[in-house]
Design an enzyme around this catalytic site. Structure first.
Site, mmCIF file in Angstrom:
data_model
loop_
_atom_site.group_PDB
_atom_site.id
_atom_site.type_symbol
_atom_site.label_atom_id
_atom_site.label_comp_id
_atom_site.label_asym_id
_atom_site.label_seq_id
_atom_site.Cartn_x
_atom_site.Cartn_y
_atom_site.Cartn_z
ATOM 1 N N HIS A 143 -0.489 -0.783 -0.140
ATOM 2 C CA HIS A 143 -1.781 -1.251 -0.668
ATOM 3 C C HIS A 143 -2.083 -2.664 -0.138
ATOM 4 O O HIS A 143 -3.221 -2.973 0.223
ATOM 5 C CB HIS A 143 -1.748 -1.339 -2.199
ATOM 6 N N GLN A 170 -3.975 5.507 6.206
ATOM 7 C CA GLN A 170 -3.713 6.701 7.014
ATOM 8 C C GLN A 170 -2.693 7.621 6.324
ATOM 9 O O GLN A 170 -2.632 8.809 6.579
ATOM 10 C CB GLN A 170 -3.206 6.254 8.400
ATOM 11 N N VAL A 182 2.329 2.201 5.911
ATOM 12 C CA VAL A 182 3.444 1.253 5.769
ATOM 13 C C VAL A 182 4.641 2.025 5.230
ATOM 14 O O VAL A 182 4.512 2.797 4.274
ATOM 15 C CB VAL A 182 3.067 0.098 4.822
HETATM 16 P P1 AMP Z 1 -3.508 5.077 -4.190
HETATM 17 O O1 AMP Z 1 -3.291 3.919 -5.098
HETATM 18 O O2 AMP Z 1 -2.298 5.940 -3.988
HETATM 19 O O3 AMP Z 1 -4.754 5.854 -4.497
HETATM 20 O O4 AMP Z 1 -3.767 4.444 -2.758
HETATM 21 C C1 AMP Z 1 -4.809 3.517 -2.548
HETATM 22 C C2 AMP Z 1 -5.005 3.329 -1.066
HETATM 23 O O5 AMP Z 1 -3.800 2.833 -0.485
HETATM 24 C C3 AMP Z 1 -5.331 4.639 -0.335
HETATM 25 O O6 AMP Z 1 -6.301 4.383 0.648
HETATM 26 C C4 AMP Z 1 -4.003 5.003 0.284
HETATM 27 O O7 AMP Z 1 -4.132 5.782 1.454
HETATM 28 C C5 AMP Z 1 -3.439 3.638 0.610
HETATM 29 N N1 AMP Z 1 -1.990 3.705 0.762
HETATM 30 C C6 AMP Z 1 -1.093 4.216 -0.140
HETATM 31 N N2 AMP Z 1 0.161 4.155 0.364
HETATM 32 C C7 AMP Z 1 0.064 3.619 1.602
HETATM 33 C C8 AMP Z 1 1.005 3.313 2.634
HETATM 34 N N3 AMP Z 1 2.307 3.550 2.493
HETATM 35 N N4 AMP Z 1 0.531 2.759 3.762
HETATM 36 C C9 AMP Z 1 -0.801 2.533 3.939
HETATM 37 N N5 AMP Z 1 -1.732 2.788 3.008
HETATM 38 C C10 AMP Z 1 -1.316 3.325 1.858
#
Ligand code: AMP
Length: 276
Positions: free
Chosen positions: A34, A145, A173
């Site tokens: 994030h 991604q 990440v």
């Molecule tokens: P979430 O809180 O899981 O809904 O994620 C919020 C945003 O963070 C979304 O756009 C996800 O794709 C991104 N995100 C979650 N984990 C990762 C990661 N390991 N690397 C890059 N972006 C991430």
């Protein structure tokens, strides 16, 4: 850093924010994945807004909405450290007022893979993202991604509905051993955490086979399947090698191809992908 809970407070502050505004929607329990989105938003915009909202409509009836990890104190400390200007943390009724019944339906793209395994998931995602865009009015929005199909669904919604903002993809990440960072990794016990690295190993195998000249998608899928099946706690939901734009399954691998998977490790369902 301003912290707001209601749409009314948000709209008051929004007018005072310097353009362009970069926006990062999240469900909280923040990690380095994030924060990579927040850092990129910060680097490319004059102001940055982050939302923290565990969106009930994107969870199925038997999914983990209730157990989903939450820790807003810790999240706010991270966001403060990144120089976030505004955090929007609405209660459910701010996003879905009583009687709310307006949905963004996602077509073909939303019925494949994650959409097939999680019926209604992308309708919930598209609806909440549209609501958040309406309220935050960002110039650019940042998505990981890691959730490749979500990224495509959001990009297509923005294009199809003619929303005036730019959707920006940020690379996945990973932990030092390759496991993609995810708030759900916290569900894994130590043995499951060890076995969870098999997702990344299978994606790396796919990349290696492809780079060595293998173009038959079925051969690559079978090799990935065999590797994952060696882990006793792993159960494959799907392994896909698809066109990176349409997500239609490929027989012959042609770049850009999206290799993606959902695998349960014990009770925890994990997703990951790479683009060839
Ligand atoms: P979430 O809180 O899981 O809904 O994620 C919020 C945003 O963070 C979304 O756009 C996800 O794709 C991104 N995100 C979650 N984990 C990762 C990661 N390991 N690397 C890059 N972006 C991430």
């Amino acid at each position: 850093m301003q912290i707001v809970k209601t749409a009314a407070e948000l709209s008051q502050l929004r007018g005072k924010m310097t353009a362009p505004l970069g926006f990062v929607p999240t469900m909280g329990y923040l990690h380095e994945g994030h924060l990579a989105l927040v850092r990129q938003a910060k680097a490319e915009n004059a102001s940055v807004a982050v939302s923290i909202f565990v969106n009930p409509t994107q969870f199925g009836p038997n999914e983990d909405f209730r157990q989903y990890p939450r820790d807003s104190k810790r999240d706010l400390a991270f966001l403060e450290g990144e120089g976030t200007d505004l955090v929007f943390m609405p209660p459910v009724e701010e996003i879905y007022p009583p009687g709310f019944d307006k949905w963004v339906e996602v077509g073909r793209l939303g019925r494949r893979l994650e959409g097939a395994s999680r019926p209604g998931h992308f309708r919930g995602v598209a609806t909440v993202v549209a609501r958040l865009f309406e309220l935050v009015k960002p110039d650019r929005a940042y998505f990981g991604q890691k959730d490749a199909q979500q990224l495509l669904v959001v990009k297509k919604m923005v294009a199809d509905l003619g929303m005036s903002l730019e959707v920006i993809a940020v690379p996945t990440v990973r932990e030092p051993d390759g496991l993609a960072m995810s708030s759900r990794n916290t569900y894994l016990n130590p043995e499951e955490r060890k076995q969870a690295v098999v997702l990344y190993q299978a994606l790396s195998l796919a990349r290696r086979l492809y780079n060595d000249g293998e173009k038959d998608a079925e051969v690559i899928r079978r090799r990935m399947t065999a590797l994952i099946q060696k882990e006793p706690l792993a159960a494959i939901d799907y392994i896909s090698i698809a066109d990176a734009q349409t997500m239609e399954e490929l027989e012959e691998v042609k770049p850009p191809a999206l290799v993606s998977m959902a695998v349960k490790i014990g009770k925890t369902r994990l997703i990951d992908n790479v683009v060839l």
